[in-house]
Design a protein around this motif. Structure first.
Motif, PDB file in Angstrom:
ATOM      1  N   ALA A  25       0.809  -1.218   0.000  1.00  0.00           N
ATOM      2  CA  ALA A  25       0.000   0.000   0.000  1.00  0.00           C
ATOM      3  C   ALA A  25       0.842   1.268   0.000  1.00  0.00           C
ATOM      4  O   ALA A  25       0.379   2.313  -0.415  1.00  0.00           O
ATOM      5  N   PHE A  26       2.115   1.185   0.444  1.00  0.00           N
ATOM      6  CA  PHE A  26       2.915   2.388   0.546  1.00  0.00           C
ATOM      7  C   PHE A  26       3.794   2.611  -0.680  1.00  0.00           C
ATOM      8  O   PHE A  26       4.588   3.539  -0.714  1.00  0.00           O
ATOM      9  N   GLN A  28       5.090   3.703  -4.433  1.00  0.00           N
ATOM     10  CA  GLN A  28       4.878   4.932  -5.172  1.00  0.00           C
ATOM     11  C   GLN A  28       4.190   4.664  -6.492  1.00  0.00           C
ATOM     12  O   GLN A  28       4.367   3.623  -7.109  1.00  0.00           O
ATOM     13  N   GLN A  47      -2.060   7.284  -5.022  1.00  0.00           N
ATOM     14  CA  GLN A  47      -1.514   6.364  -4.036  1.00  0.00           C
ATOM     15  C   GLN A  47      -2.166   6.557  -2.670  1.00  0.00           C
ATOM     16  O   GLN A  47      -2.427   5.592  -1.949  1.00  0.00           O
ATOM     17  N   ASP A  48      -2.448   7.805  -2.331  1.00  0.00           N
ATOM     18  CA  ASP A  48      -3.117   8.089  -1.055  1.00  0.00           C
ATOM     19  C   ASP A  48      -4.488   7.417  -1.009  1.00  0.00           C
ATOM     20  O   ASP A  48      -4.892   6.869   0.028  1.00  0.00           O
ATOM     21  N   THR A  51      -4.024   3.697  -0.495  1.00  0.00           N
ATOM     22  CA  THR A  51      -3.636   3.439   0.895  1.00  0.00           C
ATOM     23  C   THR A  51      -4.830   3.571   1.833  1.00  0.00           C
ATOM     24  O   THR A  51      -5.027   2.743   2.729  1.00  0.00           O
ATOM     25  N   THR A  52      -5.649   4.590   1.615  1.00  0.00           N
ATOM     26  CA  THR A  52      -6.838   4.796   2.443  1.00  0.00           C
ATOM     27  C   THR A  52      -7.796   3.617   2.329  1.00  0.00           C
ATOM     28  O   THR A  52      -8.328   3.122   3.336  1.00  0.00           O
ATOM     29  N   VAL A  54      -7.158   0.514   1.482  1.00  0.00           N
ATOM     30  CA  VAL A  54      -6.610  -0.687   2.122  1.00  0.00           C
ATOM     31  C   VAL A  54      -6.645  -0.550   3.636  1.00  0.00           C
ATOM     32  O   VAL A  54      -6.999  -1.498   4.350  1.00  0.00           O
ATOM     33  N   ASP A  55      -6.300   0.625   4.134  1.00  0.00           N
ATOM     34  CA  ASP A  55      -6.320   0.845   5.586  1.00  0.00           C
ATOM     35  C   ASP A  55      -7.721   0.655   6.156  1.00  0.00           C
ATOM     36  O   ASP A  55      -7.892   0.088   7.240  1.00  0.00           O
ATOM     37  N   ARG A  58      -8.312  -3.047   6.304  1.00  0.00           N
ATOM     38  CA  ARG A  58      -7.501  -3.677   7.345  1.00  0.00           C
ATOM     39  C   ARG A  58      -8.093  -3.398   8.720  1.00  0.00           C
ATOM     40  O   ARG A  58      -8.026  -4.242   9.614  1.00  0.00           O
ATOM     41  N   LEU A 117      -3.236  -5.842  -1.867  1.00  0.00           N
ATOM     42  CA  LEU A 117      -3.434  -4.866  -2.929  1.00  0.00           C
ATOM     43  C   LEU A 117      -2.758  -5.368  -4.189  1.00  0.00           C
ATOM     44  O   LEU A 117      -1.553  -5.638  -4.204  1.00  0.00           O
TER      45      LEU A 117
END
Length: 313
Positions: A25-26, A28, A47-48, A51-52, A54-55, A58, A117
């Protein structure tokens, strides 16, 4: 134009253009589409968003279910090592954890235990994508499915969020059955029961079409650029920027190209994008006339919501 009788040529061309990887998720966003200058302005936001997403998933994982899965694997390993006592102990923990999950939510069918992801990004242009699609469609129409298969594998630009789930209708019963089999000395049967249970983990997928996401973010950037233009008169004339800011119209055109790519890649059906194209045309007119954009950005936002519902709900 590609020769549809030599699909291997197209495979090589697409292979060079496609980036296919399981990405943490992190990672680039290194995509460089044809409108790279404008798209690079939203790569961090892409990317943000990933990440959001997936977070959020999770955060919804059930620790008890995850522990039950781990203890099932521990039990299977213990049986392979000939340690039946350790296997029974592990299954007892798994059973207790699953009972806790069911007690908290009796109607829950799938208990999420893991999130991954998967990112596929075809770096190309609309014309090349349309040509590739024509080749694929011709191969399928001719029944040459195995030749079309490698082309279709990379014919995507998307983030796929995969969630692994324990099926609560069957998994707890399998754990109890394996425990009884161990107690009865039926070790091979218990091993088979546990292996089967582990293979029944259900994978659910949520797809985020990258061209659609980029288009939405580019429109956001256009709105910000317009707001910046409105406040430009208040800026000290002696201030200079290191780089020239992009024009709002450039962001709008880049968004239009991204929607065309999404359409060419098969995200949606004919007519699904018409509403957004009309919105962007109206926005272009307002920008050209330096007119008040009014509520056009709100309408565009609503159009994106409806598009995503049509594509993925």
């Amino acid at each position: 134009m590609f020769d549809r009788k030599t699909p291997a040529t197209l495979v090589s061309s697409l292979a060079l253009a496609a980036v296919l990887a399981v990405t943490p998720a992190f990672a680039q966003d290194t995509t460089q589409p044809p409108t790279s200058e404008t798209n690079s302005a939203v790569s961090e936001s892409v990317q943000d968003e990933a990440t959001t997403q997936v977070d959020e998933r999770r955060a919804a994982l059930l620790n008890d279910a995850t522990r039950a899965l781990e203890e099932t694997e521990n039990a299977l390993n213990a049986l392979d090592d000939g340690d039946t006592e350790a296997a029974v102990d592990a299954l007892a923990i798994a059973t207790g954890r699953l009972q806790s999950v069911v007690a908290r939510d009796p109607g829950l069918a799938l208990a999420p235990v893991d999130v991954q992801l998967l990112r596929r990004d075809l770096v190309s242009d609309v014309e090349t994508i349309e040509a590739a699609r024509e080749v694929i469609e011709d191969l399928v129409s001719d029944g040459r499915l195995q030749e079309a298969r490698p082309l279709m594998r990379d014919f995507a630009s998307e983030i796929v969020i995969e969630t692994s789930n324990l099926p609560l209708a069957t998994y707890p019963d399998a754990i109890l059955r394996a425990t009884a089999q161990i107690d009865a000395g039926e070790i091979d049967a218990a091993r088979q029961t546990l292996s089967t249970a582990l293979s029944t983990v259900v994978i659910t997928e949520e797809v985020i079409a990258l061209p659609v996401l980029r288009a939405q973010l580019l429109i956001d950037a256009a709105e910000e650029a317009l707001e910046g233009d409105a406040g430009a008169a208040e800026t000290d004339a002696t201030e200079t920027a290191e780089t020239e800011p992009l024009e709002p119209s450039e962001y709008v055109e880049a968004a239009r190209v991204q929607l065309q790519m999404a359409e060419a890649l098969g995200y949606g059906e004919e007519g699904d994008f018409d509403e957004l194209y009309d919105n962007l045309d109206e926005l272009d007119e307002k920008i050209d006339l330096a007119d008040d954009t009014g509520g056009i950005f709100d309408r565009i936002g609503d159009s994106f919501i409806r598009l995503k519902q049509r594509l993925f709900d």
